[in-house]
Design an enzyme around this catalytic site. Structure first.
Site, short mmCIF file in Angstrom:
data_model
loop_
_atom_site.label_atom_id
_atom_site.label_comp_id
_atom_site.label_asym_id
_atom_site.label_seq_id
_atom_site.Cartn_x
_atom_site.Cartn_y
_atom_site.Cartn_z
CB SER A 178 5.40 -9.33 -5.63
OG SER A 178 4.24 -9.56 -4.85
CE1 TYR A 221 2.75 -7.90 1.78
CE2 TYR A 221 2.41 -9.13 -0.25
CZ TYR A 221 2.46 -7.93 0.43
OH TYR A 221 2.22 -6.76 -0.24
CB THR A 254 6.07 -6.52 2.67
OG1 THR A 254 6.77 -6.45 1.44
CG2 THR A 254 5.08 -5.36 2.76
CE LYS A 297 8.08 -2.35 -0.87
NZ LYS A 297 6.66 -2.49 -0.56
CG HIS A 355 2.24 -1.21 0.56
ND1 HIS A 355 2.79 -2.31 1.17
CD2 HIS A 355 1.68 -1.69 -0.57
CE1 HIS A 355 2.54 -3.40 0.45
NE2 HIS A 355 1.87 -3.05 -0.61
#
Ligand code: GLV
Length: 379
Positions: free
Chosen positions: A107, A130, A156, A252, A276
């Protein structure tokens, strides 16, 4: 320790080992948690067909996920703060995935940095991005993922603004974090966790630390992050990421058929059908109920991955039956990690593998490639 039979047992063990604020960060969802519950309830409500007298002596779970060989149709989901669940948690997770033969996704909000994981791992891993207000920073993360030879970029889409998680507010896991008396006492009751995690490589967001002035402090970084989510995010940004990233691109957070149609024409390789983990829009439909709609809308133009409540091999079988190529596990991974580090993650993966294998056999299925809605009772 009592026999560990299921992910629920690993969850119990995790709950005992790590501070409550960290356990609940993983365990809970946003607002009233209706979507979190629907993810589980709708998976549970799907029945499987029991079939007999089909020779299932020769079975295989092997598959590919965005073109990469995987020993079962599961990948480790990107999860924030993983290095607080266990010392060097991201490295332990990557090494467990490597040993097991499935993809690991790091992540943006990890504790260990891309470079930390790259240095420890011997196989390529996926990186989750992100796109934040500071586009230069997003571009630099893409460059770092390229330099680390990440094999896929997972963009994401569903956190352009943050849903509120009541547990995090109550526990002081806020921006900035609050060290409440209750937190301090809770941590004091878990000296093993504190001694271990505090001796880890890092104690702040590893990918962001050098970028932000004062970035060696979790508080300063959390404040920076809160101001960085960007509600102006649009499909143009996906085109921009596509232009910078030549490798496999996974989007995602696609839950709606209209979005799936757009995703199918924007050059992405795959989508993750996801809400999520019930952590964003409370009231969003369950991931499993959205899956067949997204599969239809994508019309074979995208590989379909799935997450949202997957805690067993039976859940994986149901998602495959409804059209997913594979599942991502977030909570199940973090429970295993918190319970026993790399060994705990391997245990979680092995539990899911055995459950999937036996459930395939009992539905008369020999290969994960053959799973379709014929394994579902009353599809
Ligand atoms: C981050 O992605 C989170 O859900 O906490």
């Amino acid at each position: 320790m009592a026999e560990v039979c299921s992910i629920a047992d690993l969850r119990d063990s995790a709950r005992r080992r790590i501070p409550r604020a960290i356990f609940e960060y993983a365990d809970h969802g946003s607002y009233n948690e209706a979507t979190l519950r629907a993810n589980r309830a709708d998976l549970d409500a799907i029945g499987l067909r029991q079939r007999v007298l089909i020779d299932v002596s020769d079975r295989t779970l092997a598959t590919t996920l965005v073109g990469e060989a995987a020993t079962m149709p599961v990948a480790i989901a990107p999860t924030g703060l993983t290095g607080l669940f266990h010392r060097d948690g991201e490295i332990e997770g990557a090494l467990a995935a490597e040993e097991f033969g499935i993809p690991f996704c790091l992540s943006t909000m990890s504790i260990c940095s891309i470079e930390d994981v790259r240095a420890a791992a011997s196989k390529p891993f996926w990186f989750q991005l992100y796109v934040m207000r500071d586009r230069g920073f997003a571009a630099s993360l893409i460059e770092r993922a390229k330099a680390a030879e990440c094999s896929a970029l997972v963009l994401t889409l569903d956190l352009q603004i943050q849903g509120q998680r009541h547990r995090d507010l109550k526990n002081g896991l806020t921006v900035p974090p609050k060290l409440t008396l209750a937190n301090a006492l809770d941590i004091a009751r878990r000296p093993g966790w504190a001694l271990s995690v505090l001796r880890g490589k890092r104690r702040t967001f590893g990918n962001l630390a050098e970028r932000v002035p004062g970035g060696d402090s979790l508080t300063t970084l959390s404040q920076w992050i809160a101001g960085q989510f960007d509600p102006s995010l649009s499909w143009k940004d996906v085109d921009w990421v596509r232009s910078l990233w030549p490798g496999k691109l996974i989007l995602k957070g696609v839950l709606d058929e209209e979005d799936a149609k757009i995703a199918a024409s924007c050059g992405a390789d795959a989508v993750v059908v996801s809400n999520h983990g019930g952590r964003q829009l409370d009231g969003a439909r369950s991931s499993i109920s959205a899956l067949p709609r997204v599969v239809d809308a994508a019309g074979g133009r995208l590989e379909i991955l799935f997450d949202g409540g997957v805690l067993s091999g039976q859940d994986v079988l149901k998602a495959l039956a409804l059209g997913a190529k594979g599942c991502l596990i977030g909570k199940a991974f973090l429970y295993g990690l918190a319970a026993g580090g790399r060994g705990g993650v391997l245990q979680a993966l092995d539990i899911i593998r055995r459950e999937l294998d036996v459930s395939m056999a009992l539905t008369g299925t020999r290969s994960v490639q053959d799973v379709d809605n014929r394994v579902i009772a009353h599809p």
